[in-house]
Design an enzyme around this catalytic site. Structure first.
Site, PDB file in Angstrom:
ATOM      1  N   LYS A 251       0.939  -1.163  -0.058  1.00  0.00           N
ATOM      2  CA  LYS A 251      -0.183   0.092   0.184  1.00  0.00           C
ATOM      3  C   LYS A 251       0.885   1.110   0.157  1.00  0.00           C
ATOM      4  O   LYS A 251       0.563   2.237  -0.688  1.00  0.00           O
ATOM      5  CB  LYS A 251      -1.001   0.139   1.231  1.00  0.00           C
ATOM      6  CG  LYS A 251      -2.013  -1.176   1.243  1.00  0.00           C
ATOM      7  CD  LYS A 251      -3.064  -0.943   2.410  1.00  0.00           C
ATOM      8  CE  LYS A 251      -2.316  -1.104   3.746  1.00  0.00           C
ATOM      9  NZ  LYS A 251      -1.727  -2.216   4.145  1.00  0.00           N
TER      10      LYS A 251
ATOM     11  N   ARG B 222      -9.738   0.744   8.663  1.00  0.00           N
ATOM     12  CA  ARG B 222      -9.574  -0.840   8.945  1.00  0.00           C
ATOM     13  C   ARG B 222     -10.608  -1.572   9.796  1.00  0.00           C
ATOM     14  O   ARG B 222     -10.165  -2.634  10.051  1.00  0.00           O
ATOM     15  CB  ARG B 222      -8.118  -0.699   9.719  1.00  0.00           C
ATOM     16  CG  ARG B 222      -6.975  -1.040   8.946  1.00  0.00           C
ATOM     17  CD  ARG B 222      -5.827  -0.758   9.917  1.00  0.00           C
ATOM     18  NE  ARG B 222      -4.660  -1.784   9.683  1.00  0.00           N
ATOM     19  CZ  ARG B 222      -3.484  -0.920   9.231  1.00  0.00           C
ATOM     20  NH1 ARG B 222      -3.367   0.251   9.059  1.00  0.00           N
ATOM     21  NH2 ARG B 222      -2.483  -1.702   8.816  1.00  0.00           N
TER      22      ARG B 222
ATOM     23  N   ARG C 213      11.139  -6.171   4.546  1.00  0.00           N
ATOM     24  CA  ARG C 213      10.956  -4.858   4.913  1.00  0.00           C
ATOM     25  C   ARG C 213      11.769  -4.740   6.374  1.00  0.00           C
ATOM     26  O   ARG C 213      12.150  -3.475   6.811  1.00  0.00           O
ATOM     27  CB  ARG C 213       9.624  -4.168   5.274  1.00  0.00           C
ATOM     28  CG  ARG C 213       9.198  -2.791   5.561  1.00  0.00           C
ATOM     29  CD  ARG C 213       8.043  -2.253   5.207  1.00  0.00           C
ATOM     30  NE  ARG C 213       7.063  -3.539   6.085  1.00  0.00           N
ATOM     31  CZ  ARG C 213       5.657  -3.003   6.083  1.00  0.00           C
ATOM     32  NH1 ARG C 213       5.088  -2.539   5.125  1.00  0.00           N
ATOM     33  NH2 ARG C 213       4.885  -3.694   6.983  1.00  0.00           N
TER      34      ARG C 213
ATOM     35  N   ARG D 158      11.291  -1.715  11.138  1.00  0.00           N
ATOM     36  CA  ARG D 158       9.915  -1.587  12.078  1.00  0.00           C
ATOM     37  C   ARG D 158       9.631  -2.625  13.199  1.00  0.00           C
ATOM     38  O   ARG D 158      10.068  -3.893  12.943  1.00  0.00           O
ATOM     39  CB  ARG D 158       8.698  -1.583  10.934  1.00  0.00           C
ATOM     40  CG  ARG D 158       8.288  -0.271  10.606  1.00  0.00           C
ATOM     41  CD  ARG D 158       7.142  -0.330   9.482  1.00  0.00           C
ATOM     42  NE  ARG D 158       6.204  -1.032  10.042  1.00  0.00           N
ATOM     43  CZ  ARG D 158       4.906  -0.677   9.419  1.00  0.00           C
ATOM     44  NH1 ARG D 158       4.810  -0.127   8.332  1.00  0.00           N
ATOM     45  NH2 ARG D 158       3.838  -1.521   9.967  1.00  0.00           N
TER      46      ARG D 158
ATOM     47  N   ARG E 134      -1.149  -9.324  13.226  1.00  0.00           N
ATOM     48  CA  ARG E 134      -1.626  -8.518  12.326  1.00  0.00           C
ATOM     49  C   ARG E 134      -2.778  -8.932  11.359  1.00  0.00           C
ATOM     50  O   ARG E 134      -3.744  -8.489  11.007  1.00  0.00           O
ATOM     51  CB  ARG E 134      -0.338  -7.560  11.578  1.00  0.00           C
ATOM     52  CG  ARG E 134       0.169  -6.614  12.605  1.00  0.00           C
ATOM     53  CD  ARG E 134       1.355  -6.233  12.195  1.00  0.00           C
ATOM     54  NE  ARG E 134       1.272  -5.275  11.046  1.00  0.00           N
ATOM     55  CZ  ARG E 134       2.445  -5.114  10.319  1.00  0.00           C
ATOM     56  NH1 ARG E 134       3.473  -5.534  10.277  1.00  0.00           N
ATOM     57  NH2 ARG E 134       2.236  -3.980   9.451  1.00  0.00           N
TER      58      ARG E 134
HETATM   59  P1  AMP Z   1       0.484   0.377   8.977  1.00  0.00           P
HETATM   60  O1  AMP Z   1       1.673   1.034   8.488  1.00  0.00           O
HETATM   61  O2  AMP Z   1      -0.683   0.686   8.197  1.00  0.00           O
HETATM   62  O3  AMP Z   1       0.812  -1.288   8.542  1.00  0.00           O
HETATM   63  O4  AMP Z   1      -0.029   0.122  10.304  1.00  0.00           O
HETATM   64  C1  AMP Z   1       0.876  -0.189  11.423  1.00  0.00           C
HETATM   65  C2  AMP Z   1       0.221  -0.338  12.709  1.00  0.00           C
HETATM   66  O5  AMP Z   1      -0.362   0.844  12.999  1.00  0.00           O
HETATM   67  C3  AMP Z   1      -1.102  -1.343  12.700  1.00  0.00           C
HETATM   68  O6  AMP Z   1      -0.378  -2.779  12.772  1.00  0.00           O
HETATM   69  C4  AMP Z   1      -1.850  -0.698  13.690  1.00  0.00           C
HETATM   70  O7  AMP Z   1      -1.546  -1.231  14.922  1.00  0.00           O
HETATM   71  C5  AMP Z   1      -1.656   0.487  13.724  1.00  0.00           C
HETATM   72  N1  AMP Z   1      -2.756   1.426  12.753  1.00  0.00           N
HETATM   73  C6  AMP Z   1      -2.493   1.996  11.375  1.00  0.00           C
HETATM   74  N2  AMP Z   1      -3.644   2.422  10.915  1.00  0.00           N
HETATM   75  C7  AMP Z   1      -4.625   2.009  11.835  1.00  0.00           C
HETATM   76  C8  AMP Z   1      -5.913   2.221  11.620  1.00  0.00           C
HETATM   77  N3  AMP Z   1      -6.640   2.787  10.645  1.00  0.00           N
HETATM   78  N4  AMP Z   1      -6.802   1.594  12.615  1.00  0.00           N
HETATM   79  C9  AMP Z   1      -6.225   1.186  13.696  1.00  0.00           C
HETATM   80  N5  AMP Z   1      -4.952   0.979  14.015  1.00  0.00           N
HETATM   81  C10 AMP Z   1      -3.852   1.381  12.930  1.00  0.00           C
END
Ligand code: AMP
Length: 193
Positions: free
Chosen positions: A14, A89, A128, A134, A145
């Site tokens: 994404k 989400r 990654r 990360r 996740r």
């Molecule tokens: P990402 O960078 O999108 O993979 O997000 C990393 C982490 O941030 C996720 O595993 C969640 O813990 C948190 N996170 C990101 N976006 C959301 C969202 N829209 N709702 C809830 N948690 C989020």
């Protein structure tokens, strides 16, 4: 006006494809993951709170991410279009997003979902980890996740499907090929934009 949601499980690409889309369509990028990581980096109270959830591989509470998105959206409300990356989400987040955009009469144009098999998602996540470092890019957290994704996030695809705003795109292959698939999906929407 193009208001896109880029959707997919962790490791679907994404972030990478958002960068391409922003350049081509001149959109404002709203990534909740990036916004949360920036809060953590700045050592804010919100960041400290969110980190506990993120390190565990579980979703941050809806109220936190919804208000964060509303703030960022309002700061850019005059933009020509947005790409929502990693948000919504949950169905509650999708409802809040639709309500927010409804106030501005600028609804979601389409949700584009990147389709990637689970073994490839894990491979990319571990790759990654070496590059971005990360804390949540390890196998154990990846699996958590994915459980969150299947139980809370996948229903968001059905939510936009019911609005006839869902398109899925092949997410495996060269980055440029995948991007071409996304652009074809967007071109097919033009009569709606
Ligand atoms: P990402 O960078 O999108 O993979 O997000 C990393 C982490 O941030 C996720 O595993 C969640 O813990 C948190 N996170 C990101 N976006 C959301 C969202 N829209 N709702 C809830 N948690 C989020």
């Amino acid at each position: 006006m193009l208001n896109l949601i880029l959707f997919g499980p962790p490791g679907a690409g994404k972030g990478t494809q958002s960068e391409n889309l922003i350049r081509k369509f001149n959109l404002v990028h709203l990534s909740t993951g990036d916004l949360l990581r920036s809060e953590i980096k700045n050592g804010t109270a919100l960041g400290l709170e969110a980190k506990r959830y993120m390190d565990e591989g579980v979703l941050v509470p809806d109220a936190v991410v919804i208000s964060m998105i509303e703030n960022k959206y309002n700061q850019n409300a005059e933009a020509g279009g947005f790409i929502f990356d990693g948000f919504p989400r949950t169905v509650a987040q999708a409802e809040a997003l639709d309500a927010m955009l409804g106030k501005h009469a600028k609804p979601i144009t389409c949700m584009i979902a990147l389709e990637v098999p689970n073994d490839e998602l894990l491979r990319r996540t571990l790759e990654r980890q070496k590059i971005a470092g990360r804390a949540d890019d390890n196998e154990e957290t990846f699996r958590k996740r994915m459980v969150e994704y299947e139980s809370k996030t996948r229903p968001v695809a059905e939510y936009y499907s019911a609005q006839e705003k869902f398109k899925s795109v092949q997410g495996v292959g060269e980055i440029d090929e995948i991007f071409a698939g996304i652009c074809t999906a967007i071109d097919a929407l033009k009569f709606k934009v």
